[in-house]
Write a protein that holds these residues in place. Structure first.
Motif, short mmCIF file in Angstrom:
data_model
loop_
_atom_site.label_atom_id
_atom_site.label_comp_id
_atom_site.label_asym_id
_atom_site.label_seq_id
_atom_site.Cartn_x
_atom_site.Cartn_y
_atom_site.Cartn_z
N PHE A 104 43.41 26.40 -28.93
CA PHE A 104 44.44 25.92 -29.48
C PHE A 104 44.92 24.79 -27.90
CE2 PHE A 104 49.01 27.00 -29.22
CZ PHE A 104 48.94 26.53 -31.25
N HIS A 105 45.08 25.58 -26.90
CA HIS A 105 45.97 25.45 -26.36
C HIS A 105 45.11 23.90 -24.84
CE1 HIS A 105 47.28 26.25 -21.50
NE2 HIS A 105 47.55 24.90 -22.26
N LYS A 106 43.50 23.81 -25.03
CA LYS A 106 42.86 22.43 -24.24
C LYS A 106 42.75 21.73 -25.91
CE LYS A 106 39.58 23.89 -21.65
NZ LYS A 106 40.10 23.30 -20.00
N GLY A 107 42.99 22.10 -27.39
CA GLY A 107 42.90 21.91 -27.84
C GLY A 107 44.35 20.09 -27.85
N ALA A 108 44.87 21.08 -27.91
CA ALA A 108 46.90 20.16 -27.56
C ALA A 108 46.13 19.17 -26.31
CB ALA A 108 47.59 21.42 -27.04
N ARG A 109 45.56 20.21 -25.15
CA ARG A 109 45.67 19.04 -23.90
C ARG A 109 44.43 17.68 -23.93
NH1 ARG A 109 46.58 21.19 -18.69
NH2 ARG A 109 44.69 20.40 -18.14
N SER A 110 43.90 18.40 -24.96
CA SER A 110 42.40 16.99 -25.07
C SER A 110 43.18 16.46 -26.30
CB SER A 110 41.57 17.79 -26.39
OG SER A 110 40.57 18.94 -25.37
N TRP A 111 43.24 16.44 -27.16
CA TRP A 111 44.65 15.57 -27.61
C TRP A 111 45.80 14.42 -27.08
CZ3 TRP A 111 42.26 13.59 -31.82
CH2 TRP A 111 40.81 14.57 -33.15
N ALA A 112 46.49 14.83 -25.88
CA ALA A 112 47.18 14.20 -25.21
C ALA A 112 46.42 13.25 -24.26
CB ALA A 112 48.02 15.40 -24.19
N ARG A 113 44.98 13.82 -23.64
CA ARG A 113 44.11 12.91 -22.95
C ARG A 113 43.44 11.73 -23.36
NH1 ARG A 113 42.89 14.64 -18.20
NH2 ARG A 113 42.92 17.16 -18.22
N PRO B 173 52.10 15.01 -16.31
CA PRO B 173 53.41 16.10 -16.85
C PRO B 173 53.04 15.99 -18.23
CG PRO B 173 53.99 14.14 -15.37
CD PRO B 173 52.46 13.78 -15.18
N VAL B 174 52.85 15.78 -18.99
CA VAL B 174 52.51 15.56 -21.10
C VAL B 174 51.68 16.96 -20.96
CG1 VAL B 174 51.24 15.23 -22.79
CG2 VAL B 174 52.42 13.45 -21.42
N LEU B 175 50.74 17.12 -20.12
CA LEU B 175 50.21 18.51 -19.94
C LEU B 175 50.26 19.60 -19.20
CD1 LEU B 175 46.16 16.42 -18.59
CD2 LEU B 175 46.63 17.06 -20.47
N SER B 176 51.35 19.38 -18.32
CA SER B 176 51.93 20.62 -17.30
C SER B 176 52.87 20.69 -19.16
CB SER B 176 53.11 19.82 -16.85
OG SER B 176 51.99 19.61 -15.66
N ARG B 177 53.35 20.42 -19.59
CA ARG B 177 54.35 20.55 -20.65
C ARG B 177 53.62 21.49 -21.27
NH1 ARG B 177 60.01 19.51 -21.67
NH2 ARG B 177 60.19 17.82 -19.97
N ILE B 178 52.27 20.58 -22.01
CA ILE B 178 51.58 22.30 -23.06
C ILE B 178 51.14 22.88 -22.40
CG2 ILE B 178 49.56 21.77 -24.31
CD1 ILE B 178 48.96 18.84 -24.83
N ASP B 179 51.39 23.20 -21.46
CA ASP B 179 51.17 24.33 -20.50
C ASP B 179 51.94 25.75 -21.06
OD1 ASP B 179 48.64 23.82 -19.29
OD2 ASP B 179 48.68 22.80 -17.69
#
Lengths: 463, 463
Positions: free
Chosen positions: B445-454, B6-12
């Protein structure tokens, strides 16, 4: 042969009036580089035409695409005497920065400086004061004898301070009219205020600009440093390799056509007592930087040079930027002497630079002019006449010197009119030509006119 | 453990809004090297403080003698999870030469390049785009869960592009507040656009500026050429002598502390298949320019360098001016590896330069920062967590690489706060950082944010 003394006395008696005439010319703001002063340039030419007509010259303004020339002719007492062409220029340098002048540059005055009288104002020394020395000598002859000792043509240019764009075409178009036995050029200086000088050598010039291109963009030196070519390194190696450890220029064939100066000239230069301390001290230096084991006067008068006049590449603002530049540039000038060939030297330089380029870099060349050096023959009879005449007038005997810079007119006279020049002038080192507070010694003006009278008479008598 | 999806979906879902926020930050002209932009630097800091406050951080501007720091704190879901310090910088490089930009550097946009979407403008990749990947990951956690998986402190600097003069004093004065279990530094790149990377080695940096002074004024090269010292010649010889013909740096003791890389690392680097053609081809070059007989990755990751970043002297405007300059300057940077000592290298450089000065010339030195190289330990547990998280997010597994550039903060964290760093970033080779037309991939930018979440979740889960 008629006595010269009455002519010289005329010059002495008329000095105040001569200064007044010069002042009238100096008040005209004939700055040639600035279009705003075009009408003033024409006014100066007109002034000279009228003045020359008043002493019997057939004088006229001659239009060019730029500022006009003044051409004037006068016959000589006999046809046997040689025909001389006198050259000077009526245009002056710009006056900025104006705030550094002690007085209005176009309001000439007589002042006292270091115990000697000087004429102050723009153009006093370069070149209105100098050219009027010759006109005043002619005036005195006319007043005393009603004639000139030899046939005289006068050429006054109005674009000397802006690169003389109209000069060559004008010489070519008026060859027959301007050709004389030799030229008298009055735009040089004395050795010191007691010692007159004749300039017999002038260095030529080859100007080149090079741009070294490496990557197709500026690079981050952290990321690419150690792998990508750095054009500043390449350029530094190119420039550092231009001189060997003895100060000689390394280009192939650079010294072709350069000979050692004759021993009598070397001797007379040595006698002038110039030292590195005297020459370099006033600018804060002490060690001659060029070829080793050469006297200072040899270095600046008789040896060719390679000098980098400008360099730029990468980041040079405040702070620091860790960049590897895409390109770097330099401007280089070569001063040439004697028989060095400007185009051969340009080609040797370009070959050398290309040989230093890595396979994946390229270099771009841009030409900035080229003219050979001038070496006037030491055995011209007119040189001997001038030397004697100057030695008779001044406290010390005349010396034969050379000049580090170029006077393109001398080459043009040689090439286009097949005519050698005699370079005699009365400027001094500290005349501040091209700078604020330009001056000309009253003695230069007065004894300059007397010197020309002696030279003209000497030329006629030598026949 | 709570689900991350759900966090990654928020980023998307929030990507457009995230880009808009980044654009607002990019429009602020926070060029730290130029004093004219000081107010813009403060404005960028203020923007970040407000944004961090809006997602629940306790955030404030912290004044320094230079540009301000931003410090922010947020508690974690549990006290058991480690405390991380995230570092980025909000200042950007100057933008000259402006005419090479396709658009206003401070008017960011989304464009298509090589079939991929990119964000364009100064600071997109270095470092505003990168630091906002972390902020956006935190925002998504807060929006989804109302909390962060671990305790986070944020430090944003405003002087990274100008040598970080205030950083060390600030770290020392605020040790207790800033000390965490380890640091996350987001100012590095990926191996390629499909392969994420963790940087374990960083080159250090010594920056020096030298000005060679010769005569006390600019001289006419005709009059003085061949006799007076030319500071551009001296500078060229200094710079040309920095490397020998094998590309090695010639300074005394320069390679002290530099060892050959371990064979297993050399092997893994060889497997990355990097060639001179692949690395240099895109920037229009083909030949590695540094030390001979070294692989390309060794040259940029494991070998020290000397690069001239800028040079200036004499006349470099349009046309030509026959001047011998009074002075000439260059900016030089040394990239250091392993145990090279920055101050020893600075001293060796200065000794070398002084040894090249003629007796009547002088050189002035100006220091532009110094930091040793960094070699991070391969056995940190956080390294394993990050490697897994990145490999989960991107098409290809994460690789461990080194970096050619310096990130002095990593050494400072190690030395002053006793804290190791994990260097993860999403920049790409062709991002043109420090150059015109800087960009950042929208995927970075997009997958970078997702990477930090992970990574944040992985760090919390690892306990």
């Amino acid at each position: 042969m008629p006595a010269l003394d009455p002519v010289l006395s005329r010059i002495d008696a008329g000095l105040d009036a001569s200064v007044e005439r010069l002042f009238s010319l100096l008040r005209i703001k004939s700055i040639s580089t600035d279009k705003a002063y075009s009408a003033e340039c024409r006014k100066a030419a007109q002034f000279l035409v009228e003045d020359l007509k008043s002493i019997g010259f057939e004088a006229s303004i001659r239009d060019t695409p730029g500022h006009p020339m003044v051409v004037a002719h006068h016959s000589g007492e006999t046809d046997a005497a040689p025909h001389v062409l006198f050259y000077g220029h009526y245009d002056v340098q710009p006056v900025d920065p104006l705030e550094l002048w002690d007085a209005d540059p176009f309001d000439p005055a007589i002042k006292e400086l270091n115990g000697r009288k000087v004429l102050t104002g723009r153009g006093t020394s370069d070149d209105k004061g100098q050219l009027m020395t010759f006109v005043e000598a002619c005036r005195a002859f006319k007043a005393e004898r009603g004639s000139l000792p030899c046939k005289v043509t006068i050429l006054f240019e109005g674009e000397e301070e802006s690169g003389s764009p109209s000069l060559k075409p004008f010489l070519e178009a008026n060859k027959d009219e301007l050709k004389a036995d030799f030229a008298l050029v009055c735009d040089t200086g004395m050795w010191d205020h007691e010692t007159p000088a004749i300039s017999t050598g002038l260095r030529g010039l080859v100007g080149e600009e090079i741009t070294v291109h490496a990557a197709d963009r500026d690079l981050h030196s952290g990321h690419f440093g150690g792998a990508a070519a750095n054009p500043i390194h390449i350029l530094s190696k190119v420039l550092a390799g231009l001189h060997d450890e003895t100060g000689r220029v390394t280009l192939d064939g650079f010294y072709d056509g350069v000979e050692e100066i004759p021993s009598n000239i070397r001797q007379s230069w040595n006698e002038l007592g110039m030292t590195a301390e005297k020459f370099l001290g006033p600018i804060g230096l002490s060690e001659p930087a060029g070829e080793k084991n050469r006297s200072l006067l040899e270095l600046i008068w008789a040896r060719p040079t390679a000098e980098v006049n400008g360099i730029t590449g990468g980041y040079s603002g405040q702070g620091f930027k860790t960049v590897i530049a895409a390109q770097a540039s330099a401007k280089i000038s070569f001063r040439l002497v004697q028989k060095q060939d400007p185009e051969k030297i340009r080609a040797a330089f370009r070959d050398y630079v290309r040989s230093k380029m890595p396979a994946d870099c390229r270099v771009e060349f841009h030409e900035h002019g080229g003219s050979p050096g001038i070496q006037l023959s030491y055995d011209s009879p007119f040189l001997g006449v001038a030397k004697q005449a100057l030695s008779d007038e001044w406290p010390k005997p005349a010396v034969m010197i050379a000049m580090g810079g170029s006077i393109p007119i001398v080459g043009d006279f040689q090439k286009l009119l097949g005519m050698e020049s005699l370079l005699v002038g009365f400027g001094l080192e500290d005349d501040r030509i091209h700078s604020p507070n330009e001056k000309y010694e009253l003695a230069s003006f007065h004894k300059g006119a007397r010197s020309w009278a002696r030279i003209l008479q000497g030329i006629a008598d030598a026949q």
